[in-house]
Write an enzyme that holds these catalytic residues in place. Structure first.
Site, PDB file in Angstrom:
ATOM      1  N   CYS A  69       0.816  -1.217   0.000  1.00 28.86           N
ATOM      2  CA  CYS A  69       0.000   0.000   0.000  1.00 28.86           C
ATOM      3  C   CYS A  69       0.849   1.266   0.000  1.00 28.86           C
ATOM      4  CB  CYS A  69      -0.955  -0.010   1.186  1.00 28.86           C
ATOM      5  SG  CYS A  69      -0.132   0.225   2.753  1.00 28.86           S
ATOM      6  N   CYS A 106       0.777   3.820   2.056  1.00 26.67           N
ATOM      7  CA  CYS A 106       1.319   4.282   3.339  1.00 26.67           C
ATOM      8  C   CYS A 106       2.545   3.472   3.744  1.00 26.67           C
ATOM      9  CB  CYS A 106       0.261   4.309   4.438  1.00 26.67           C
ATOM     10  SG  CYS A 106      -0.496   2.748   4.854  1.00 26.67           S
TER      11      CYS A 106
END
Length: 144
Positions: A53, A55
């Site tokens: 992802c 993040c």
């Protein structure tokens, strides 16, 4: 020439793995490897639950890299890759109770016991610098 989905995913995630392994973090890719390294480990152990992802890319891996530049750091450094090494990740998460599964996430253990945990929501809502600061604070508390 066609490429299987598994080959494609291996090729795509390798740079994400390399971001941590080039820091000296050892990948645990099987439940057996997790079981051999996490329980009863003496000293302090950092476990990064890696992920594909945004993040993980923007905050987690860079934050870990910054934190590990600190003079005071854990004795042992490991990573598991959520969504890729599923069984290893599930086994590692057994040691992170009472926290629910979260990726990315970062665990700090001392003598085999969880002492500090950074969940995904704490990663995605902070900068890499914030993550590094939080880790350095935990290192100063537990890695003496």
């Amino acid at each position: 020439m066609s490429m299987s989905f598994d080959e494609y995913m291996r090729d795509m995630v390798q740079p994400m793995r390399d971001e941590l392994t080039t820091l000296g973090i050892t990948e645990l890719r099987t439940p057996e490897e997790v079981e051999a390294h996490l329980p009863d480990q003496k000293g302090t152990t950092l476990v990064v639950v890696n992920s594909v992802c945004g993040c993980a890319a923007g905050q987690c891996r860079p934050g870990v890299a910054q934190a590990l530049q600190n003079e005071l750091k854990p004795d042992h450094l490991y990573t598991v890759f959520a969504g890729q090494d599923k069984e290893a990740t599930a086994k590692a998460r057994e040691y992170f109770a009472p926290f629910p599964p979260s990726s990315p996430s970062i665990a700090l253990m001392k003598d085999g016991e969880l002492v500090h945990f950074i969940e995904r929501h704490q990663i995605e809502n902070n900068s890499a610098e914030d993550i590094a600061y939080a880790l350095n604070d935990a290192f100063e508390k537990y890695c003496l």
